[in-house]
Design a protein around this motif. Structure first.
Motif, PDB file in Angstrom:
ATOM      1  N   LYS A 192       0.813  -1.009   0.024  1.00 17.72           N
ATOM      2  CA  LYS A 192       0.208   0.056  -0.193  1.00 17.72           C
ATOM      3  C   LYS A 192       0.981   1.441   0.138  1.00 17.72           C
ATOM      4  O   LYS A 192       0.487   2.291  -0.663  1.00 17.72           O
ATOM      5  CB  LYS A 192      -0.958   0.035   1.228  1.00 17.72           C
ATOM      6  CG  LYS A 192      -2.055  -1.130   1.113  1.00 17.72           C
ATOM      7  CD  LYS A 192      -2.924  -1.263   2.409  1.00 17.72           C
ATOM      8  CE  LYS A 192      -4.054  -1.874   2.192  1.00 17.72           C
ATOM      9  NZ  LYS A 192      -5.025  -2.071   3.508  1.00 17.72           N
ATOM     10  N   ALA A 193       2.090   1.118   0.593  1.00 20.92           N
ATOM     11  CA  ALA A 193       2.895   2.272   0.919  1.00 20.92           C
ATOM     12  C   ALA A 193       3.603   2.705  -0.747  1.00 20.92           C
ATOM     13  O   ALA A 193       3.968   3.800  -0.933  1.00 20.92           O
ATOM     14  CB  ALA A 193       3.991   2.149   1.619  1.00 20.92           C
ATOM     15  N   CYS A 194       3.514   1.876  -1.538  1.00 21.46           N
ATOM     16  CA  CYS A 194       4.029   1.947  -3.097  1.00 21.46           C
ATOM     17  C   CYS A 194       3.224   2.710  -3.754  1.00 21.46           C
ATOM     18  O   CYS A 194       1.793   2.352  -3.895  1.00 21.46           O
ATOM     19  CB  CYS A 194       4.439   0.352  -3.422  1.00 21.46           C
ATOM     20  SG  CYS A 194       5.182   0.501  -4.886  1.00 21.46           S
ATOM     21  N   TYR A 195       3.653   3.636  -4.548  1.00 17.40           N
ATOM     22  CA  TYR A 195       2.988   4.426  -5.331  1.00 17.40           C
ATOM     23  C   TYR A 195       2.551   3.949  -6.693  1.00 17.40           C
ATOM     24  O   TYR A 195       1.423   4.211  -7.109  1.00 17.40           O
ATOM     25  CB  TYR A 195       3.700   5.768  -5.600  1.00 17.40           C
ATOM     26  CG  TYR A 195       4.154   6.472  -4.470  1.00 17.40           C
ATOM     27  CD1 TYR A 195       3.255   7.435  -3.591  1.00 17.40           C
ATOM     28  CD2 TYR A 195       5.281   6.525  -4.063  1.00 17.40           C
ATOM     29  CE1 TYR A 195       3.534   8.235  -2.524  1.00 17.40           C
ATOM     30  CE2 TYR A 195       5.549   7.336  -3.021  1.00 17.40           C
ATOM     31  CZ  TYR A 195       4.852   7.992  -2.441  1.00 17.40           C
ATOM     32  OH  TYR A 195       5.142   8.855  -1.093  1.00 17.40           O
ATOM     33  N   LYS A 241       1.027  -3.832  -7.982  1.00 22.30           N
ATOM     34  CA  LYS A 241       0.957  -3.851  -6.707  1.00 22.30           C
ATOM     35  C   LYS A 241       1.449  -5.520  -6.347  1.00 22.30           C
ATOM     36  O   LYS A 241       1.313  -6.352  -7.474  1.00 22.30           O
ATOM     37  CB  LYS A 241      -0.254  -3.946  -5.658  1.00 22.30           C
ATOM     38  CG  LYS A 241      -0.915  -2.344  -5.890  1.00 22.30           C
ATOM     39  CD  LYS A 241       0.186  -1.507  -5.068  1.00 22.30           C
ATOM     40  CE  LYS A 241      -0.466  -0.183  -4.988  1.00 22.30           C
ATOM     41  NZ  LYS A 241       0.471   0.964  -4.548  1.00 22.30           N
ATOM     42  N   GLY A 242       1.755  -6.032  -5.381  1.00 20.91           N
ATOM     43  CA  GLY A 242       1.988  -7.360  -5.038  1.00 20.91           C
ATOM     44  C   GLY A 242       3.667  -7.628  -5.276  1.00 20.91           C
ATOM     45  O   GLY A 242       4.430  -6.990  -5.124  1.00 20.91           O
ATOM     46  N   TYR A 243       3.769  -8.916  -5.371  1.00 27.02           N
ATOM     47  CA  TYR A 243       5.054  -9.317  -5.815  1.00 27.02           C
ATOM     48  C   TYR A 243       5.746  -8.821  -7.098  1.00 27.02           C
ATOM     49  O   TYR A 243       4.981  -8.681  -8.035  1.00 27.02           O
ATOM     50  CB  TYR A 243       5.241 -10.764  -6.158  1.00 27.02           C
ATOM     51  CG  TYR A 243       6.540 -11.314  -6.537  1.00 27.02           C
ATOM     52  CD1 TYR A 243       7.515 -11.631  -5.306  1.00 27.02           C
ATOM     53  CD2 TYR A 243       6.743 -11.442  -7.594  1.00 27.02           C
ATOM     54  CE1 TYR A 243       9.035 -12.147  -5.928  1.00 27.02           C
ATOM     55  CE2 TYR A 243       8.255 -12.139  -8.157  1.00 27.02           C
ATOM     56  CZ  TYR A 243       9.142 -12.204  -7.138  1.00 27.02           C
ATOM     57  OH  TYR A 243      10.324 -12.631  -7.616  1.00 27.02           O
ATOM     58  N   ARG A 244       6.921  -8.202  -6.802  1.00 19.45           N
ATOM     59  CA  ARG A 244       7.530  -7.573  -7.942  1.00 19.45           C
ATOM     60  C   ARG A 244       9.082  -8.126  -7.954  1.00 19.45           C
ATOM     61  O   ARG A 244       9.560  -8.797  -7.175  1.00 19.45           O
ATOM     62  CB  ARG A 244       7.787  -6.083  -7.672  1.00 19.45           C
ATOM     63  CG  ARG A 244       6.329  -5.377  -7.855  1.00 19.45           C
ATOM     64  CD  ARG A 244       5.870  -5.181  -9.232  1.00 19.45           C
ATOM     65  NE  ARG A 244       6.473  -4.094 -10.062  1.00 19.45           N
ATOM     66  CZ  ARG A 244       6.544  -3.104  -9.619  1.00 19.45           C
ATOM     67  NH1 ARG A 244       5.490  -2.370  -9.259  1.00 19.45           N
ATOM     68  NH2 ARG A 244       7.348  -2.225 -10.588  1.00 19.45           N
ATOM     69  N   PRO A 273       8.877   4.072  -1.809  1.00 16.80           N
ATOM     70  CA  PRO A 273       9.754   4.317  -0.617  1.00 16.80           C
ATOM     71  C   PRO A 273      10.242   2.847  -0.140  1.00 16.80           C
ATOM     72  O   PRO A 273      10.809   2.644   0.944  1.00 16.80           O
ATOM     73  CB  PRO A 273       8.747   4.810   0.599  1.00 16.80           C
ATOM     74  CG  PRO A 273       7.320   4.171   0.265  1.00 16.80           C
ATOM     75  CD  PRO A 273       7.421   4.224  -1.195  1.00 16.80           C
ATOM     76  N   VAL A 274       9.826   1.796  -0.967  1.00 20.54           N
ATOM     77  CA  VAL A 274      10.227   0.108  -0.505  1.00 20.54           C
ATOM     78  C   VAL A 274      11.897   0.490  -0.545  1.00 20.54           C
ATOM     79  O   VAL A 274      12.691  -0.072   0.247  1.00 20.54           O
ATOM     80  CB  VAL A 274       9.618  -0.661  -1.614  1.00 20.54           C
ATOM     81  CG1 VAL A 274      10.341  -2.116  -1.140  1.00 20.54           C
ATOM     82  CG2 VAL A 274       8.294  -0.672  -1.486  1.00 20.54           C
TER      83      VAL A 274
END
Length: 515
Positions: free
Chosen positions: A82-85, A89-92, A152-153
């Motif tokens: 959720k913090a990722c803009y 989403k999910g596994y990357r 921000p990851v």
């Protein structure tokens, strides 16, 4: 889409910032600037579309004859929560590899670092798959786009380590089961656009100062020669790189998006509005500075000193980072109307002054990351400037890769050690395909394919790898001829492939039709 009518031109020049069209009742009896002769309808279409929506119009088609391969390297996955803009989403962490037809163990390998302000993007979103596949098609290079942890990851240190790991993998993998190549056999390049372009330049300097890694088969005989022997990059390519994390380059002001109202010529000022400057980032210079700096701080984490760190923020690099050799040939392609134009120009001038071979192409009237709009923003016609930038990039990759291979075969250092002050080979590129260009340019420049593919200024290496190796530079021309003769069939095959790529590029100038 057919030809743009006069109503389209009127809308364009009143809306999109190319100036006064000189049409309509207020200017009917006065002379007007010959925009129709000087500015292509494709550029006009792009301006209109981008003024309406700066997020529109990226390329949609992939390069032909290029195979896509997903790579999942052990231990590099990350979670876009959720913090990722970013929207994905999910596994990357799965990288994409684009392998052109006819690729061999000596085909160049390019690590492309995608843009997106370090907050957005992936190897196959925001048109990065399309861009990478086109570069692979035109250059014959194997192109890898890594899915590094976005902020921000991740931050600068995390991203840099992830890219070093990706570059090592690209250099050392045999690419099984396709090629079974020995480690370190292919010329290796790095490149990137926007934020990724700045990080690519940081990566080059990290490799220079950290000695990179030692390619398999290279024996270390003298500790002081570690840097030169470990330096394996053949070149670097940058599209509109963001290099100044302080975000205070003069072009933030001079190229700011602005409205012009000609009150003298128009009774109704609203009908005489024109827009100039940066189409993509339209804030006031101070607003852009604040927003860009906040973005940069999310990249560097809590250490604000990195805003002017000469490696994290390459705009601030000095002779210590750029001088003394070890920086490979560099190619910059930047739009002449960008607010970050100086991020390319100033870094390029520094690198050249401290001895690197540098080429800078400034495309007049173009916007940020314009090579990613080669299909003409949906107009149905190719954007000539973007096609030319892709062609120049492909030629640069081929040239430096060939010279890196030759240096390796002859036991010479690449890139050549040099600290001789110089200047970048800078080209201001106007659209010479328009009828109006005949007034200013010699006929030899009017062909879109002429005069734009020569990089003979890239120096040949001349220093042996170690004191125990004879200096072969006096015999270099004869040795090159011998190499060419010995590899005649391979060279003919490569020439055929290069011609096919050139033909593919020329076809970009024709109406784009799906087949």
């Amino acid at each position: 889409m057919g030809q743009m009518g006069w109503s389209g031109w009127i809308q364009l020049f009143l809306l999109a910032g190319l100036g006064r069209a000189g049409l309509g009742k207020h200017r009917a009896n006065a002379s007007h600037y010959p925009y129709e002769d000087l500015i292509s309808e494709t550029v006009a279409y792009c301006y209109t579309a981008l003024v309406r929506d700066s997020g529109c119009c990226l390329d949609q088609k992939y390069g032909k004859g290029v195979r896509k391969k997903t790579v999942r390297r052990p231990g590099v996955g990350w979670l876009c929560d959720k913090a990722c803009y970013d929207d994905t989403k999910g596994y990357r962490g799965d990288d994409l590899l684009w392998i052109p037809e006819g690729a061999s163990c000596e085909s160049p390998r390019l690590l492309w670092i995608h843009g997106g302000s370090w907050e957005y993007g992936s190897p196959d979103t925001l048109s990065y798959g399309q861009l990478a596949s086109k570069i692979a098609e035109l250059s014959g290079a194997i192109v890898m786009v890594p899915d590094f942890p976005l902020t921000p990851v991740g931050d600068y240190h995390v991203i840099m380590q992830a890219l070093l790991d990706a570059l090592r993998w690209l250099a050392e993998t045999p690419l099984n089961p396709e090629l079974h190549c020995p480690s370190g056999s292919a010329p290796l390049l790095v490149g990137g656009d926007s934020a990724g372009g700045g990080t690519a330049l940081s990566l080059i300097m990290v490799l220079k100062h950290g000695a990179g890694w030692i390619p398999e088969g290279v024996a270390i005989t003298e500790p002081e020669t570690l840097l030169q022997q470990a330096q394996i990059l053949a070149g670097g390519v940058f599209f509109s790189p963001w290099t100044n994390l302080k975000c205070d380059t003069p072009d933030y002001y001079y190229n700011a998006f602005a409205k012009i109202v000609d009150k003298k010529a128009f009774k109704d000022p609203s009908s005489g509005i024109a827009y100039v400057g940066d189409l993509m980032f339209r804030g006031h210079p101070e607003e852009n500075l604040d927003e860009f700096t906040a973005n940069a701080k999310s990249y560097i984490g809590s250490n604000v000193d990195l805003l002017t760190d000469p490696i994290a923020s390459p705009f601030w690099s000095t002779e210590q980072e750029l001088g003394g050799g070890g920086i490979p040939p560099l190619l910059f392609a930047v739009g002449g109307s960008e607010s970050i134009l100086g991020d390319s120009m100033i870094v390029a001038q520094k690198a050249a002054f401290y001895g690197a071979s540098v080429h800078v192409d400034v495309h007049v009237g173009m916007w940020h990351d314009f090579p990613m709009y080669s299909e003409g923003c949906g107009s149905g016609y190719a954007l000539w400037q973007a096609a030319l930038a892709l062609n120049r990039t492909a030629t640069f990759i081929q040239k430096v890769a060939s010279r890196k291979l030759t240096a390796t075969r002859l036991g010479l250092v690449w890139p050549p050690s040099s600290s001789t002050p110089g200047t970048p080979k800078t080209r201001y590129i106007y659209d010479v395909t328009r009828p109006g260009a005949e007034k200013w340019f010699p006929k030899s420049l009017l062909s879109p394919m002429s005069g734009d593919v020569h990089f003979d200024e890239i120096p040949w290496p001349s220093t042996p790898v170690s004191p125990g190796v004879m200096d072969l530079s006096p015999w270099l021309p004869w040795l090159v001829l011998l190499l060419i003769f010995a590899s005649g069939l391979a060279q003919m095959t490569y020439a055929d492939a290069a011609q096919a790529r050139l033909d593919a590029l020329k076809s970009l100038r024709q109406p784009l039709v799906d087949v």
